[in-house]
Design a protein around this motif. Sequence first.
Motif, PDB file in Angstrom:
ATOM      1  N   ASN A 221       0.829  -1.213   0.000  1.00 47.86           N
ATOM      2  CA  ASN A 221       0.000   0.000   0.000  1.00 47.86           C
ATOM      3  C   ASN A 221       0.861   1.260   0.000  1.00 47.86           C
ATOM      4  OD1 ASN A 221      -2.229  -1.675   0.102  1.00 47.86           O
ATOM      5  ND2 ASN A 221      -2.437  -1.521   2.322  1.00 47.86           N
ATOM      6  N   ALA A 222       1.911   1.225   0.812  1.00 44.81           N
ATOM      7  CA  ALA A 222       2.798   2.388   0.867  1.00 44.81           C
ATOM      8  C   ALA A 222       3.442   2.648  -0.489  1.00 44.81           C
ATOM      9  CB  ALA A 222       3.868   2.186   1.935  1.00 44.81           C
ATOM     10  N   GLN A 223       3.830   1.588  -1.176  1.00 45.10           N
ATOM     11  CA  GLN A 223       4.444   1.757  -2.488  1.00 45.10           C
ATOM     12  C   GLN A 223       3.495   2.470  -3.441  1.00 45.10           C
ATOM     13  OE1 GLN A 223       7.426   1.382  -3.347  1.00 45.10           O
ATOM     14  NE2 GLN A 223       8.412  -0.358  -2.372  1.00 45.10           N
ATOM     15  N   GLN A 224       2.212   2.129  -3.382  1.00 43.81           N
ATOM     16  CA  GLN A 224       1.245   2.787  -4.256  1.00 43.81           C
ATOM     17  C   GLN A 224       1.136   4.274  -3.948  1.00 43.81           C
ATOM     18  OE1 GLN A 224      -2.471   0.404  -5.268  1.00 43.81           O
ATOM     19  NE2 GLN A 224      -1.790  -0.697  -3.435  1.00 43.81           N
ATOM     20  N   TRP A 225       1.080   4.607  -2.658  1.00 42.73           N
ATOM     21  CA  TRP A 225       0.984   6.008  -2.269  1.00 42.73           C
ATOM     22  C   TRP A 225       2.244   6.781  -2.681  1.00 42.73           C
ATOM     23  CZ3 TRP A 225      -2.963   8.886  -0.806  1.00 42.73           C
ATOM     24  CH2 TRP A 225      -4.112   8.259  -0.324  1.00 42.73           C
ATOM     25  N   ILE A 226       3.396   6.161  -2.504  1.00 46.12           N
ATOM     26  CA  ILE A 226       4.659   6.823  -2.848  1.00 46.12           C
ATOM     27  C   ILE A 226       4.734   7.085  -4.351  1.00 46.12           C
ATOM     28  CG2 ILE A 226       7.164   6.487  -2.938  1.00 46.12           C
ATOM     29  CD1 ILE A 226       6.781   4.845  -0.264  1.00 46.12           C
ATOM     30  N   GLU A 227       4.369   6.085  -5.149  1.00 47.32           N
ATOM     31  CA  GLU A 227       4.387   6.261  -6.599  1.00 47.32           C
ATOM     32  C   GLU A 227       3.382   7.316  -7.037  1.00 47.32           C
ATOM     33  OE1 GLU A 227       3.706   2.367  -8.160  1.00 47.32           O
ATOM     34  OE2 GLU A 227       5.570   1.549  -7.316  1.00 47.32           O
ATOM     35  N   PHE A 228       2.216   7.313  -6.418  1.00 45.63           N
ATOM     36  CA  PHE A 228       1.190   8.303  -6.734  1.00 45.63           C
ATOM     37  C   PHE A 228       1.689   9.711  -6.427  1.00 45.63           C
ATOM     38  CE2 PHE A 228      -2.613  10.686  -5.091  1.00 45.63           C
ATOM     39  CZ  PHE A 228      -3.220  10.902  -6.327  1.00 45.63           C
TER      40      PHE A 228
ATOM     41  N   ALA B 250       4.635  15.448  -7.863  1.00 50.70           N
ATOM     42  CA  ALA B 250       5.296  16.259  -6.836  1.00 50.70           C
ATOM     43  C   ALA B 250       6.725  16.586  -7.253  1.00 50.70           C
ATOM     44  CB  ALA B 250       5.298  15.518  -5.501  1.00 50.70           C
ATOM     45  N   ALA B 251       7.152  17.810  -6.978  1.00 54.78           N
ATOM     46  CA  ALA B 251       8.526  18.202  -7.264  1.00 54.78           C
ATOM     47  C   ALA B 251       9.482  17.407  -6.383  1.00 54.78           C
ATOM     48  CB  ALA B 251       8.699  19.701  -7.004  1.00 54.78           C
ATOM     49  N   PRO B 252      10.686  17.129  -6.876  1.00 53.60           N
ATOM     50  CA  PRO B 252      11.659  16.401  -6.055  1.00 53.60           C
ATOM     51  C   PRO B 252      11.928  17.128  -4.745  1.00 53.60           C
ATOM     52  CG  PRO B 252      12.399  16.542  -8.331  1.00 53.60           C
ATOM     53  CD  PRO B 252      11.201  17.450  -8.206  1.00 53.60           C
ATOM     54  N   SER B 253      11.959  16.387  -3.666  1.00 55.16           N
ATOM     55  CA  SER B 253      12.236  16.957  -2.356  1.00 55.16           C
ATOM     56  C   SER B 253      12.922  15.892  -1.510  1.00 55.16           C
ATOM     57  CB  SER B 253      10.939  17.443  -1.692  1.00 55.16           C
ATOM     58  OG  SER B 253      11.210  18.165  -0.518  1.00 55.16           O
ATOM     59  N   GLU B 254      13.046  16.170  -0.240  1.00 55.91           N
ATOM     60  CA  GLU B 254      13.770  15.272   0.659  1.00 55.91           C
ATOM     61  C   GLU B 254      12.774  14.400   1.424  1.00 55.91           C
ATOM     62  OE1 GLU B 254      17.192  15.525   4.150  1.00 55.91           O
ATOM     63  OE2 GLU B 254      16.072  17.307   3.576  1.00 55.91           O
ATOM     64  N   PHE B 255      12.893  13.092   1.259  1.00 52.50           N
ATOM     65  CA  PHE B 255      12.095  12.137   2.033  1.00 52.50           C
ATOM     66  C   PHE B 255      13.063  11.170   2.701  1.00 52.50           C
ATOM     67  CE2 PHE B 255       9.159  13.751  -1.113  1.00 52.50           C
ATOM     68  CZ  PHE B 255       7.984  13.894  -0.395  1.00 52.50           C
ATOM     69  N   SER B 256      13.115  11.217   4.027  1.00 44.75           N
ATOM     70  CA  SER B 256      14.096  10.405   4.738  1.00 44.75           C
ATOM     71  C   SER B 256      13.688   8.937   4.808  1.00 44.75           C
ATOM     72  CB  SER B 256      14.290  10.952   6.167  1.00 44.75           C
ATOM     73  OG  SER B 256      14.804  12.268   6.114  1.00 44.75           O
TER      74      SER B 256
ATOM     75  N   MET C  38      11.642   1.777  14.189  1.00 47.24           N
ATOM     76  CA  MET C  38      11.924   3.064  14.833  1.00 47.24           C
ATOM     77  C   MET C  38      12.351   4.089  13.795  1.00 47.24           C
ATOM     78  SD  MET C  38      14.590   3.871  17.889  1.00 47.24           S
ATOM     79  CE  MET C  38      14.867   5.540  18.499  1.00 47.24           C
ATOM     80  N   LEU C  39      11.702   5.255  13.818  1.00 49.64           N
ATOM     81  CA  LEU C  39      12.035   6.358  12.924  1.00 49.64           C
ATOM     82  C   LEU C  39      13.052   7.278  13.574  1.00 49.64           C
ATOM     83  CD1 LEU C  39       8.431   7.264  11.704  1.00 49.64           C
ATOM     84  CD2 LEU C  39      10.206   6.171  10.333  1.00 49.64           C
ATOM     85  N   THR C  40      14.176   7.497  12.884  1.00 47.87           N
ATOM     86  CA  THR C  40      15.192   8.453  13.318  1.00 47.87           C
ATOM     87  C   THR C  40      15.547   9.326  12.117  1.00 47.87           C
ATOM     88  OG1 THR C  40      17.019   6.968  12.771  1.00 47.87           O
ATOM     89  CG2 THR C  40      16.122   6.823  14.998  1.00 47.87           C
ATOM     90  N   LEU C  41      16.369  10.336  12.341  1.00 49.82           N
ATOM     91  CA  LEU C  41      16.773  11.239  11.262  1.00 49.82           C
ATOM     92  C   LEU C  41      18.256  11.554  11.380  1.00 49.82           C
ATOM     93  CD1 LEU C  41      13.916  13.895  11.138  1.00 49.82           C
ATOM     94  CD2 LEU C  41      14.514  12.310   9.302  1.00 49.82           C
ATOM     95  N   GLY C  42      18.917  11.666  10.233  1.00 48.89           N
ATOM     96  CA  GLY C  42      20.294  12.109  10.226  1.00 48.89           C
ATOM     97  C   GLY C  42      20.381  13.622  10.228  1.00 48.89           C
ATOM     98  N   CYS C  43      21.549  14.127  10.559  1.00 45.56           N
ATOM     99  CA  CYS C  43      21.855  15.557  10.448  1.00 45.56           C
ATOM    100  C   CYS C  43      23.366  15.699  10.431  1.00 45.56           C
ATOM    101  CB  CYS C  43      21.228  16.372  11.572  1.00 45.56           C
ATOM    102  SG  CYS C  43      21.823  15.988  13.228  1.00 45.56           S
ATOM    103  N   GLY C  44      23.833  16.858  10.025  1.00 42.54           N
ATOM    104  CA  GLY C  44      25.276  17.067   9.968  1.00 42.54           C
ATOM    105  C   GLY C  44      25.935  16.074   9.034  1.00 42.54           C
ATOM    106  N   GLU C  45      27.187  15.737   9.317  1.00 43.10           N
ATOM    107  CA  GLU C  45      27.937  14.828   8.455  1.00 43.10           C
ATOM    108  C   GLU C  45      27.717  13.363   8.813  1.00 43.10           C
ATOM    109  OE1 GLU C  45      32.045  15.877   8.460  1.00 43.10           O
ATOM    110  OE2 GLU C  45      31.711  17.911   7.704  1.00 43.10           O
ATOM    111  N   LYS C  46      27.581  13.052  10.110  1.00 44.50           N
ATOM    112  CA  LYS C  46      27.540  11.639  10.505  1.00 44.50           C
ATOM    113  C   LYS C  46      26.781  11.437  11.815  1.00 44.50           C
ATOM    114  CE  LYS C  46      32.199  12.190  12.424  1.00 44.50           C
ATOM    115  NZ  LYS C  46      33.538  11.579  12.591  1.00 44.50           N
TER     116      LYS C  46
END
Length: 446
Positions: free
Chosen positions: A17-24, A29-35, A409-417
């Motif tokens: 289901n997620a794949q369908q929503w992502i493709e849709f 949608a303009a290219p952007s950042e999706f983590s 678990m959802l986390t996010l990167g930042c900085g270099e590492k």
Amino acid sequence: MDRDTEQPDVGAFPGKNAQQWIEFHHEHAAPSEFSHEFVWDVTGEADGPFVSDVDGNVLLDFTCHIGAAPLGYNNEKILGKLREFSLVEPMKIAGQDMYFGAGESPETADFPASSHLVEKLVSVSSQYGMDTVFLSNSGAEAMENAMKITHDRNPPAKYAFAFDGSFHGRTLGTLSLTRSNEVYTRHYPEIAGVRTVPFCDDRDCTAETCDCGFFAGDDSRLRNVLQPEGGHVNPDEVAFVVIEPIQGVGGYRFPSTEFMAEVGDVCETYDIPLVVDEIQSGVGRTGKMWASDHYPIEPDVIASAKALRVGATISRSDVFPSEKNRLGSTFGGGDLLSSMQGALTLEAIEEYDLLENATERGRQAKELLRDGDSSKVDDVRGKGLMLAVEFDTAERRDSVVKEALKRGMLTLGCGEKTIRLLPPLDSTEREIELGISILNDAIEAA
């Protein structure tokens, strides 16, 4: 969903289901950042840090949408009060030409309006003598207005100072101050006159031990540039110095106390407005209302957003222009629902002692992360629930993000590492223990 017992539960990810929503989404949608390839099911169950996607996966979200959801999902501390409010149309009032309220007076209103949010923001910023607020849509607009009012205060100022590693927004004006990644600024025009000095993130740094380049001999690079003898910038021509008390996108860099004291003293000596960007670090995230409260500085302007759901430029009346129409915003001052959420968030922080909770849970998280004792972790740092884990390489950081996601678990990167963690401000001891356990497992797997 029972927040007290819930556990992450992830099967295929992203699922069918997620794949369908992502493709849709990406069809137009303009290219952007999706983590993450995560599609939140807004009709599904969610509570606090726990959220489900369109395939029924349950995840533990320790990003809080980069702090824009300070109490996580469907939190009853806010939602319980919002349920009593009947939605109206329009929810946004264009311009600054109309007030809104409910009932006979502000004192008897059943629901907070934007005027109540402004009042609360003045209250939590009174330690800096601030008495005036301008609301807008976003953090970038809050910063833009901070730039405008400080330029208006000192015309025709032609200089400003920002710091290495900074990020202040995506508009052309705020990108002129951004020094964290060239992909944000490449080929875009900039406001002239912005000077850059080092951000000293060595927490033990002093003038005698500095190796970041900010301190130079007995003085700092910032002070030397402005000195009447030997400097090359006239302080009278400087509109502002802008700093993130804790750098966000730049890598959750926590400054040294002596560095912050020097920045504050230089601004005071030369009567230069100090603008603090609290868009990610403010509204209780660090265990104090503002991250600035941890440091020996006296901000003249605070730019806030994210956790407030609206942008806010906070300062003193003598800093704001007195002439009407010098400032304006299409929807910021008239966003009924967002203003209400912001006011209720500030109420919840006070009512439930969430500053103290953020401090305690942050201390717990750092202890558990350090107990993991991985040789691949270079540093664990944080204030309150604004936490960072820095790794030996960017590749390992990215691998840990993926391994954590496999475990729900959802986390996010930042900085270099670096990985940043922003759990809800009302996170429980169990939720912190659960999240850090998952992260430590992910670090070992990576």
